[in-house]
Every structure is written in C-alpha cells, then in structure tokens.
Scaffold this motif. Structure first.
Motif, short mmCIF file in Angstrom:
data_model
loop_
_atom_site.label_atom_id
_atom_site.label_comp_id
_atom_site.label_asym_id
_atom_site.label_seq_id
_atom_site.Cartn_x
_atom_site.Cartn_y
_atom_site.Cartn_z
N ASN A 265 -37.86 1.85 6.66
CA ASN A 265 -37.55 3.23 7.06
C ASN A 265 -37.92 3.55 8.50
OD1 ASN A 265 -36.59 4.11 4.45
ND2 ASN A 265 -38.72 3.98 3.75
N ARG B 238 -34.26 -0.60 -2.06
CA ARG B 238 -34.93 0.69 -1.95
C ARG B 238 -36.36 0.47 -1.51
NH1 ARG B 238 -37.16 3.10 -7.53
NH2 ARG B 238 -37.29 1.22 -8.80
N VAL B 239 -36.76 1.27 -0.53
CA VAL B 239 -38.13 1.23 -0.03
C VAL B 239 -38.64 2.65 -0.15
CG1 VAL B 239 -39.62 0.68 1.92
CG2 VAL B 239 -37.47 -0.57 1.61
N GLU B 240 -39.49 2.89 -1.12
CA GLU B 240 -39.92 4.26 -1.39
C GLU B 240 -41.41 4.31 -1.70
OE1 GLU B 240 -38.68 4.60 -6.09
OE2 GLU B 240 -37.15 5.04 -4.58
N ARG B 241 -41.91 5.51 -1.91
CA ARG B 241 -43.33 5.71 -2.14
C ARG B 241 -43.58 6.39 -3.49
NH1 ARG B 241 -42.47 5.13 2.88
NH2 ARG B 241 -44.04 4.49 4.37
N ASN C 146 -46.14 8.78 -5.83
CA ASN C 146 -46.75 10.07 -5.49
C ASN C 146 -48.07 9.93 -4.74
OD1 ASN C 146 -44.68 11.54 -6.66
ND2 ASN C 146 -45.63 11.53 -8.69
N ILE D 29 -46.42 2.12 -1.49
CA ILE D 29 -45.06 1.73 -1.13
C ILE D 29 -44.51 0.76 -2.16
CG2 ILE D 29 -43.67 0.50 0.61
CD1 ILE D 29 -45.81 1.56 2.66
N ASP E 147 -48.06 2.87 7.72
CA ASP E 147 -47.02 2.92 6.69
C ASP E 147 -45.92 1.91 6.99
OD1 ASP E 147 -48.42 4.88 5.47
OD2 ASP E 147 -46.99 6.50 5.81
N GLU F 239 -44.83 -1.39 4.80
CA GLU F 239 -43.45 -1.59 4.36
C GLU F 239 -42.98 -3.00 4.71
OE1 GLU F 239 -40.45 1.13 5.56
OE2 GLU F 239 -41.39 2.89 4.63
#
Length: 339
Positions: free
Chosen positions: A13, A40-43, A45, A49, A74, A78
C-alpha cells in the motif's frame, strides 16, 4: 538462454500508483500484458498486517514494489510479510523493489550507544526470503555492503540531466550545480558532469540535529542559475535556507532537484513560500495532495527506469546500462525530446 519464468509484480500500500505505472511500462516494453498480482494486504483491528495472494506464484520471478516511506514501520512490515507469503508459496525468486529505502540515514554509529538501523533492516529483508534488492539513490552507497545478496542501486541523476537539458536548454552555460552539504558532493558532481556545469558547495554547521547555525558557500555563484542536488527533502528547512544563502551570494535564481520527496511536517509550506523557483522531485514516495497542489513543486516519474531495470534483472542483462544517456533517453522519449 530462454527465460522460463514470467516477471510478476506485487505491490503493498506504500505507493500503489507507482507500481501500476511500472506494470504499464513493462506491458509497453514487452508487448505482453503485465499486471499486479491479485492479493490483499490489510490490517486487523489491532493493527496486525495480513497478506493473502490469490494467484499461483509457484516457480515465478516475483518483484515486490514497496518503498519503506512514511509510515516506515507499517510499510516495512508489509514488505516483510509479503516476502514471507511468496516464499511459502514457492516463488522461484523474490526481489524487493524499494524505490525509497527507509532507515537509510541510520547507516553508522554517530555516537555511543546508538544503533545501525539500516543494517538491521537489511538483515530482516534477507531473513524474510528476499534474494535481491532494487532501489534508487541510497542515502549512503555503502549500505549495499550491509547485504549478502545482490543490490542494484539506480541513480536519479541521469533522469534529472534529461529534465535539465529540456527545461534549461537555452541557459546551459549559466547553470551551477550545488551540493547542500559536503557529504553530498559526489552526488552533485555526478550530475554536474552529465550537464557539463561547474560545482559549488554549501557548507553547513549544525548546533544540534535539525537546526543549522551557519551556512557558507564554497564557489562563485554570482549571476548563476543554481541547481541544488540532494537525495532527500524531509522538512525542507535546510534546503530553503540554502536557497536564501545562494541568492545572498549573488545567484540569479535557485532550483532544486531532490530524488526522494519525504516532505514531512511544514515542508510543503516552506517550499511554497521559499525563494526557490522550483523543486523537482521523483515519485519514489507517493506524493501527497498538498505536494501535488504546490505551484513550485514538479514531479518526475521513475516508472520508466524501474520497469526497464526489472526487465533487465529478469532477462539477466545489465542494469548499469541504464546509467547511459543512449539507453535512458529512449525510455523517456515521451517526456523529453532530444535536447
């Protein structure tokens, strides 16, 4: 020897527009569609990562496009997690394309009980399964020695030289390349040679980090169009002060060519209100809306040179050939006509 694997790009990202531009360039050069691998590269809550790759990458030559710019931690995580996902998915080779290498300023111990964070990052990249690194204008060239894997360090100066020859084609005899400090002389000299211009230095003395107490110009800049050259612009305080000092010493006007536009805090406001006619940066770091809207900041694309470098690595051909004008000019011909 025929190449059996395909070059495949995957992006985090940090700078998705640059990754997409590199993919478009590779498609144009090869005549074969090259897109970004679906992932998909997401976080979660809590900030963890998570990466999931949706395409088969077994036996493929993978290139992860991910500058470790702000937020550096971050974006670095990633990159490491993407590399681990690809390694566990049996990718043939994993190359980290780091247009901007974060933590590069921490390349040595300047005083007791401090880390060499650039070396720590190098160890982490190798430990994650990365087998090659492609980057641009490392803050210190010796960082290449922190790795036990190949490191290709591209330079922005050939691209800047093309830009200068286009925008100052009728004023080439009036140009003076300026290094904003003694440590950047080698970088400035490289550009000065390419455009056949003299070199000056702004010698600065700091009382403490982030504050410049005194600046002295070494060289005659009277009636010259000064081009300040550096690898990064963070808060722009030193850069704007250097421009003022050059004008006080008789310079006609001041422009700056900086590879990495970090542009933290008040940087954009400072540049907008400064005496500099223009600041030229590259898109190694995704420019913010404020940077894009600034009237005296211009952005030069790096996708053409990165796309060709990736193809050269994939083909097993020379990356250093991209430092030659005869090789570089054709891949930028849509932007710069022959000067």
């Amino acid at each position: 020897m025929p190449t059996l694997t395909e070059p495949k790009l995957i992006a985090g990202n940090a700078n998705l527009p640059l990754a997409q531009a590199i993919a478009r360039r590779m498609t144009m050069h090869r005549g074969v569609h090259t897109g970004l691998v679906d992932a998909r590269v997401e976080r979660f809550n809590d900030g963890e990562i998570f990466v999931e790759v949706y395409e088969n990458v077994r036996g493929e030559d993978m290139f992860i496009v991910q500058p470790t710019s702000n937020p550096a931690n971050d974006n670095l995580m990633e990159l490491l997690i993407m590399a681990d996902a690809l390694r566990r998915s049996s990718a043939a080779r994993i190359t980290a394309v780091l247009p901007y290498f974060g933590y590069a300023r921490q390349d040595r111990r300047t005083k007791a009980r401090t880390p060499i964070s650039a070396k720590l990052v190098a160890n982490m990249l190798v430990g994650a399964g990365i087998e090659r690194v492609l980057t641009m204008d490392l803050h210190a060239a010796q960082i290449q020695g922190f790795f036990d894997i190949p490191v290709d360090n591209l330079y922005a100066s050939p691209v800047f030289a093309l830009d200068i020859k286009t925008h100052f084609k009728d004023q080439m005899n009036d140009l003076m390349v300026v290094s904003p400090d003694v440590g950047g002389v080698a970088r400035a000299r490289e550009l000065a040679k390419r455009i056949n211009s003299p070199l000056a230095i702004v010698d600065k003395r700091r009382e403490k980090a982030g504050e410049v107490a005194e600046m002295t110009v070494i060289g005659d800049v009277k009636d010259k169009i000064c081009l300040i050259v550096d690898d990064m612009c963070d808060t722009a305080g030193t850069l704007c002060k250097a421009a003022e000092v050059l004008l006080e010493n008789g310079a006609k006007e001041v422009h700056s060519y900086i590879t990495h536009g970090v542009m933290s805090g008040p940087a954009v406001e400072r540049v907008t209100n400064s005496v500099m006619k223009s600041l030229v940066i590259t898109d190694t770091i995704q420019p913010t809306a404020a940077v894009q809207a600034a009237p005296n900041i211009r952005i030069v694309p790096t996708a053409p040179v990165f796309a060709q470098a990736i193809l050269n690595i994939w083909n097993g051909t020379s990356v250093s050939s991209l430092f030659d004008d005869d090789t570089l000019t054709p891949i930028y011909e849509s932007l710069y006509s022959a000067a």
